[in-house]
Design a protein around this motif. Structure first.
Motif, PDB file in Angstrom:
ATOM      1  N   LYS A  91       1.172  -1.355  -0.125  1.00 21.50           N
ATOM      2  CA  LYS A  91       0.161   0.518  -0.067  1.00 21.50           C
ATOM      3  C   LYS A  91       1.204   0.901   0.448  1.00 21.50           C
ATOM      4  O   LYS A  91       0.634   2.326  -0.744  1.00 21.50           O
ATOM      5  N   VAL A  92       1.922   0.921   0.948  1.00 23.96           N
ATOM      6  CA  VAL A  92       2.593   2.491   0.750  1.00 23.96           C
ATOM      7  C   VAL A  92       3.418   2.525  -1.056  1.00 23.96           C
ATOM      8  O   VAL A  92       3.475   3.763  -0.939  1.00 23.96           O
ATOM      9  N   TRP A  93       3.755   1.863  -0.938  1.00 20.23           N
ATOM     10  CA  TRP A  93       4.907   1.577  -2.746  1.00 20.23           C
ATOM     11  C   TRP A  93       3.772   2.738  -3.711  1.00 20.23           C
ATOM     12  O   TRP A  93       4.098   2.899  -4.014  1.00 20.23           O
ATOM     13  N   MET A  94       2.722   1.188  -3.233  1.00 20.28           N
ATOM     14  CA  MET A  94       1.596   2.011  -4.088  1.00 20.28           C
ATOM     15  C   MET A  94       1.251   3.442  -4.399  1.00 20.28           C
ATOM     16  O   MET A  94       1.456   4.544  -4.883  1.00 20.28           O
ATOM     17  N   THR A  95       1.262   4.400  -2.799  1.00 19.44           N
ATOM     18  CA  THR A  95       0.992   5.592  -2.589  1.00 19.44           C
ATOM     19  C   THR A  95       2.365   6.126  -3.137  1.00 19.44           C
ATOM     20  O   THR A  95       2.049   7.159  -4.033  1.00 19.44           O
ATOM     21  N   ILE A  96       3.507   5.598  -2.902  1.00 23.72           N
ATOM     22  CA  ILE A  96       4.804   6.393  -3.384  1.00 23.72           C
ATOM     23  C   ILE A  96       5.135   6.601  -4.970  1.00 23.72           C
ATOM     24  O   ILE A  96       5.145   8.035  -5.728  1.00 23.72           O
ATOM     25  N   GLU A  97       3.961   5.387  -6.026  1.00 27.75           N
ATOM     26  CA  GLU A  97       4.010   5.683  -6.741  1.00 27.75           C
ATOM     27  C   GLU A  97       2.637   6.509  -7.958  1.00 27.75           C
ATOM     28  O   GLU A  97       2.357   6.309  -9.201  1.00 27.75           O
ATOM     29  N   ASP A  98       2.616   7.033  -6.544  1.00 26.85           N
ATOM     30  CA  ASP A  98       0.935   7.783  -7.471  1.00 26.85           C
ATOM     31  C   ASP A  98      -0.190   6.338  -8.001  1.00 26.85           C
ATOM     32  O   ASP A  98      -0.581   6.919  -9.383  1.00 26.85           O
ATOM     33  N   ILE A  99      -0.185   5.519  -7.424  1.00 30.74           N
ATOM     34  CA  ILE A  99      -0.633   4.485  -8.008  1.00 30.74           C
ATOM     35  C   ILE A  99      -2.297   4.772  -7.332  1.00 30.74           C
ATOM     36  O   ILE A  99      -2.010   4.150  -6.037  1.00 30.74           O
ATOM     37  N   VAL A 100      -3.170   4.756  -7.532  1.00 31.39           N
ATOM     38  CA  VAL A 100      -4.430   4.297  -6.691  1.00 31.39           C
ATOM     39  C   VAL A 100      -4.790   2.910  -6.294  1.00 31.39           C
ATOM     40  O   VAL A 100      -5.189   2.656  -6.633  1.00 31.39           O
ATOM     41  N   GLU A 101      -5.159   2.651  -4.947  1.00 30.38           N
ATOM     42  CA  GLU A 101      -5.414   1.437  -4.640  1.00 30.38           C
ATOM     43  C   GLU A 101      -6.525   1.094  -5.426  1.00 30.38           C
ATOM     44  O   GLU A 101      -6.881  -0.310  -6.229  1.00 30.38           O
ATOM     45  N   HIS A 102      -7.393   1.581  -5.203  1.00 31.71           N
ATOM     46  CA  HIS A 102      -9.333   0.883  -5.422  1.00 31.71           C
ATOM     47  C   HIS A 102      -9.391   0.656  -6.379  1.00 31.71           C
ATOM     48  O   HIS A 102     -10.331   0.639  -6.871  1.00 31.71           O
ATOM     49  N   GLN A 103      -8.433   0.970  -7.525  1.00 35.36           N
ATOM     50  CA  GLN A 103      -8.510   1.680  -9.516  1.00 35.36           C
ATOM     51  C   GLN A 103      -7.842   0.194 -10.361  1.00 35.36           C
ATOM     52  O   GLN A 103      -7.698   0.444 -10.832  1.00 35.36           O
ATOM     53  N   THR A 104      -7.285  -0.503  -8.935  1.00 39.53           N
ATOM     54  CA  THR A 104      -5.848  -0.966  -9.169  1.00 39.53           C
ATOM     55  C   THR A 104      -6.587  -2.501  -8.978  1.00 39.53           C
ATOM     56  O   THR A 104      -6.276  -3.209  -7.674  1.00 39.53           O
ATOM     57  N   SER A 105      -6.121  -3.719  -9.624  1.00 36.76           N
ATOM     58  CA  SER A 105      -6.421  -5.032  -9.131  1.00 36.76           C
ATOM     59  C   SER A 105      -4.793  -5.604  -8.689  1.00 36.76           C
ATOM     60  O   SER A 105      -3.745  -5.776  -9.538  1.00 36.76           O
ATOM     61  N   CYS A 106      -5.065  -6.352  -7.034  1.00 42.64           N
ATOM     62  CA  CYS A 106      -3.610  -6.377  -6.541  1.00 42.64           C
ATOM     63  C   CYS A 106      -3.976  -8.206  -6.405  1.00 42.64           C
ATOM     64  O   CYS A 106      -5.120  -8.198  -6.773  1.00 42.64           O
ATOM     65  N   ARG A 107      -2.525  -8.622  -6.897  1.00 41.57           N
ATOM     66  CA  ARG A 107      -2.566 -10.417  -5.934  1.00 41.57           C
ATOM     67  C   ARG A 107      -1.452 -10.165  -5.280  1.00 41.57           C
ATOM     68  O   ARG A 107      -0.439  -9.127  -5.846  1.00 41.57           O
ATOM     69  N   PHE A 108      -1.096 -11.092  -4.438  1.00 36.80           N
ATOM     70  CA  PHE A 108       0.279 -11.175  -3.830  1.00 36.80           C
ATOM     71  C   PHE A 108       0.340 -12.675  -3.482  1.00 36.80           C
ATOM     72  O   PHE A 108      -0.540 -13.785  -3.455  1.00 36.80           O
ATOM     73  N   ASP A 109       1.674 -12.939  -4.822  1.00 34.84           N
ATOM     74  CA  ASP A 109       1.726 -14.133  -5.030  1.00 34.84           C
ATOM     75  C   ASP A 109       3.023 -14.666  -4.391  1.00 34.84           C
ATOM     76  O   ASP A 109       3.507 -14.067  -3.746  1.00 34.84           O
ATOM     77  N   LEU A 110       2.980 -16.413  -3.798  1.00 33.65           N
ATOM     78  CA  LEU A 110       4.430 -16.824  -3.332  1.00 33.65           C
ATOM     79  C   LEU A 110       5.264 -18.435  -4.544  1.00 33.65           C
ATOM     80  O   LEU A 110       4.426 -18.513  -5.400  1.00 33.65           O
ATOM     81  N   VAL A 111       6.248 -17.316  -5.174  1.00 31.70           N
ATOM     82  CA  VAL A 111       6.876 -18.382  -5.271  1.00 31.70           C
ATOM     83  C   VAL A 111       8.016 -19.032  -3.845  1.00 31.70           C
ATOM     84  O   VAL A 111       8.258 -18.405  -3.806  1.00 31.70           O
ATOM     85  N   THR A 112       8.202 -20.619  -4.651  1.00 30.28           N
ATOM     86  CA  THR A 112       8.781 -21.158  -3.573  1.00 30.28           C
ATOM     87  C   THR A 112      10.013 -21.715  -4.843  1.00 30.28           C
ATOM     88  O   THR A 112       9.348 -22.838  -6.207  1.00 30.28           O
ATOM     89  N   ILE A 113      11.254 -21.771  -4.114  1.00 28.34           N
ATOM     90  CA  ILE A 113      12.382 -22.735  -4.701  1.00 28.34           C
ATOM     91  C   ILE A 113      12.856 -23.503  -4.045  1.00 28.34           C
ATOM     92  O   ILE A 113      13.819 -23.066  -2.901  1.00 28.34           O
ATOM     93  N   THR A 114      12.997 -25.099  -4.046  1.00 28.17           N
ATOM     94  CA  THR A 114      13.993 -25.983  -3.725  1.00 28.17           C
ATOM     95  C   THR A 114      14.382 -27.131  -4.313  1.00 28.17           C
ATOM     96  O   THR A 114      14.629 -26.616  -6.038  1.00 28.17           O
ATOM     97  N   GLY A 115      15.487 -27.106  -3.614  1.00 30.92           N
ATOM     98  CA  GLY A 115      16.397 -28.411  -4.073  1.00 30.92           C
ATOM     99  C   GLY A 115      17.387 -28.322  -5.043  1.00 30.92           C
ATOM    100  O   GLY A 115      17.383 -27.049  -5.743  1.00 30.92           O
ATOM    101  N   GLU A 116      17.911 -28.719  -5.641  1.00 29.09           N
ATOM    102  CA  GLU A 116      19.260 -28.939  -7.203  1.00 29.09           C
ATOM    103  C   GLU A 116      19.274 -30.212  -7.774  1.00 29.09           C
ATOM    104  O   GLU A 116      19.486 -31.307  -6.601  1.00 29.09           O
ATOM    105  N   PRO A 117      18.592 -30.646  -8.591  1.00 28.83           N
ATOM    106  CA  PRO A 117      18.566 -29.140  -9.573  1.00 28.83           C
ATOM    107  C   PRO A 117      16.670 -28.564  -9.301  1.00 28.83           C
ATOM    108  O   PRO A 117      15.755 -28.872  -8.753  1.00 28.83           O
ATOM    109  N   PHE A 118      16.590 -26.932  -9.668  1.00 27.26           N
ATOM    110  CA  PHE A 118      15.565 -26.258  -8.877  1.00 27.26           C
ATOM    111  C   PHE A 118      14.566 -26.700  -9.106  1.00 27.26           C
ATOM    112  O   PHE A 118      14.196 -27.088 -10.601  1.00 27.26           O
TER     113      PHE A 118
END
Length: 127
Positions: A91-118
């Motif tokens: 939310k703070v980053w969006m404010t700094i970047e002048d992105i209006v929160e209620h006008q922008t679709s946001c998503r929070f993703d997770l990427v996991t990397i395990t093992g070798e080979p990856f």
């Protein structure tokens, strides 16, 4: 003496190791069609690993790496307080970047990397 140039064989700080896996995750997501916007955004007591655009979505990504293949351990290590800090930082980053929160679709993703080979796993809308 073995003079391998591959980064995984060099003695690196935890931050350097994390940055390399974040770059790997970013490359993976780019190959899936996402557009990188920012990396390692530190806002107060939180850090957003990656910020990308996926179609109409502004996507904030947490990247986790573990040497073993046990995804449950990675997912269990995500604390609610950490996730809330990431959401607040977004939310703070969006404010700094002048992105209006209620006008922008946001998503929070997770990427996991395990093992070798990856092995890379992408959890859309993870939190």
């Amino acid at each position: 003496m073995d003079m391998r140039s591959n980064w995984k064989y060099k003695a690196m700080s935890t931050r350097e190791v994390g940055t390399n896996y974040e770059l790997l995750a970013e490359q993976f997501l780019q190959e899936k069609g996402m557009l990188p916007l920012a990396r390692n955004q530190r806002i107060r007591y939180a850090e957003i690993d990656l910020i990308l655009k996926d179609g109409e979505y502004l996507v904030f990504v947490e990247v986790k790496y573990r040497r073993n293949q046990n995804f449950s351990q990675i997912l269990e290590q995500l604390r609610i307080s950490q996730l809330e800090r990431i959401k607040h930082a977004a939310k703070v980053w969006m404010t700094i970047e002048d992105i209006v929160e209620h006008q922008t679709s946001c998503r929070f993703d997770l990427v996991t990397i395990t093992g070798e080979p990856f092995h890379i796993e992408w959890f859309k809308d993870a939190f």
